[in-house]
Each structure stands twice: as C-alpha cells, then as structure tokens.
Write a protein that holds these residues in place. Structure first.
Motif, PDB file in Angstrom:
ATOM      1  N   ALA A 150       0.684  -1.288  -0.216  1.00 27.38           N
ATOM      2  CA  ALA A 150       0.044   0.255  -0.308  1.00 27.38           C
ATOM      3  C   ALA A 150       0.931   1.416  -0.006  1.00 27.38           C
ATOM      4  CB  ALA A 150      -0.646  -0.148   1.689  1.00 27.38           C
ATOM      5  N   GLU A 151       1.975   0.986   0.687  1.00 24.92           N
ATOM      6  CA  GLU A 151       3.026   2.921   0.660  1.00 24.92           C
ATOM      7  C   GLU A 151       3.436   2.233  -0.007  1.00 24.92           C
ATOM      8  OE1 GLU A 151       3.557   4.818   3.088  1.00 24.92           O
ATOM      9  OE2 GLU A 151       2.573   3.626   4.659  1.00 24.92           O
ATOM     10  N   VAL A 152       4.124   1.765  -0.956  1.00 19.44           N
ATOM     11  CA  VAL A 152       4.345   1.781  -2.696  1.00 19.44           C
ATOM     12  C   VAL A 152       3.858   2.280  -3.405  1.00 19.44           C
ATOM     13  CG1 VAL A 152       5.984  -0.017  -4.690  1.00 19.44           C
ATOM     14  CG2 VAL A 152       6.400  -0.322  -1.764  1.00 19.44           C
ATOM     15  N   ALA A 153       2.211   1.697  -3.362  1.00 19.49           N
ATOM     16  CA  ALA A 153       1.219   2.197  -4.384  1.00 19.49           C
ATOM     17  C   ALA A 153       0.713   3.527  -4.016  1.00 19.49           C
ATOM     18  CB  ALA A 153       0.040   1.773  -4.231  1.00 19.49           C
ATOM     19  N   PHE A 154       1.297   4.135  -2.494  1.00 18.77           N
ATOM     20  CA  PHE A 154       0.581   5.436  -2.322  1.00 18.77           C
ATOM     21  C   PHE A 154       1.514   6.083  -3.466  1.00 18.77           C
ATOM     22  CE2 PHE A 154       0.862   9.246   0.592  1.00 18.77           C
ATOM     23  CZ  PHE A 154       0.133   9.696   0.445  1.00 18.77           C
ATOM     24  N   GLY A 155       3.051   5.356  -2.563  1.00 22.01           N
ATOM     25  CA  GLY A 155       4.239   6.112  -3.492  1.00 22.01           C
ATOM     26  C   GLY A 155       4.186   7.087  -4.492  1.00 22.01           C
ATOM     27  N   LYS A 156       3.384   5.335  -5.439  1.00 24.85           N
ATOM     28  CA  LYS A 156       3.707   5.966  -6.816  1.00 24.85           C
ATOM     29  C   LYS A 156       2.593   6.307  -7.935  1.00 24.85           C
ATOM     30  CE  LYS A 156       5.535   1.031  -8.311  1.00 24.85           C
ATOM     31  NZ  LYS A 156       5.085   0.035  -9.077  1.00 24.85           N
ATOM     32  N   THR A 157       1.392   6.254  -6.751  1.00 31.37           N
ATOM     33  CA  THR A 157       0.058   7.708  -8.052  1.00 31.37           C
ATOM     34  C   THR A 157       0.593   8.786  -7.090  1.00 31.37           C
ATOM     35  OG1 THR A 157      -1.322   5.350  -6.717  1.00 31.37           O
ATOM     36  CG2 THR A 157      -1.896   7.743  -6.679  1.00 31.37           C
ATOM     37  N   PHE A 175       2.632  14.373  -8.623  1.00 29.79           N
ATOM     38  CA  PHE A 175       3.039  15.943  -8.693  1.00 29.79           C
ATOM     39  C   PHE A 175       3.929  15.721 -10.001  1.00 29.79           C
ATOM     40  CE2 PHE A 175       3.670  14.657  -4.082  1.00 29.79           C
ATOM     41  CZ  PHE A 175       3.370  16.268  -3.909  1.00 29.79           C
ATOM     42  N   GLU A 176       3.604  15.145 -10.749  1.00 26.62           N
ATOM     43  CA  GLU A 176       4.189  14.530 -12.483  1.00 26.62           C
ATOM     44  C   GLU A 176       3.437  15.325 -13.388  1.00 26.62           C
ATOM     45  OE1 GLU A 176       7.515  14.098 -15.366  1.00 26.62           O
ATOM     46  OE2 GLU A 176       7.645  13.515 -12.946  1.00 26.62           O
TER      47      GLU A 176
END
Length: 74
Positions: A12-19, A24-25
C-alpha cells in the motif's frame, strides 16, 4: 527505530508513493504547459503592440508626405 510493516501495508505504501509521484509529475507538466501558454500570449501582445505602432507611424508618415505632381494631375 525501524518499524516492520506487514506486506500488505508495504504494498500500500509503494502504491501510494507511485500515485503521489504521478500526481506531482502531472502537476509539473501542467505548470510547464501553462508557462508556455503565458509566454506565447505575452509575445503575441508585444508583437501586436509593435505592429499597431508601426501602422500608426506609417499612417502619420503618409499623411504628412507631400503629394507628387503626377498624383495631382489625376
């Protein structure tokens, strides 16, 4: 102190980071496009003002230019 999260939490943390990074991009891309649009509008305005000033200068110059003899005879 290091915390050990469950695998589900880690995913979940990794998915949130990607989102978040996608968000931001996208925001950065939008800001880049907006700055291009603003620069183009400013340039267009400067060119328009320069064109109008030249047209005014040309019309004043043609109004004060003496009439040639050939034009008088017509």
């Amino acid at each position: 102190m290091t915390e050990n999260y469950s695998k589900v939490r880690q995913r979940a943390e990794v998915a949130f980071g990607k989102t978040q990074s996608q968000f931001f991009e996208r925001q950065r891309a939008i800001e880049d496009l907006n700055s291009i649009v603003i620069a183009r509008e400013e340039k267009t305005q400067r060119l328009r003002e320069a064109r109008l000033a030249k047209e005014l200068q040309d019309s004043v110059a043609s109004a004060t230019k003496p009439v040639s003899k050939r034009a008088k005879s017509l």
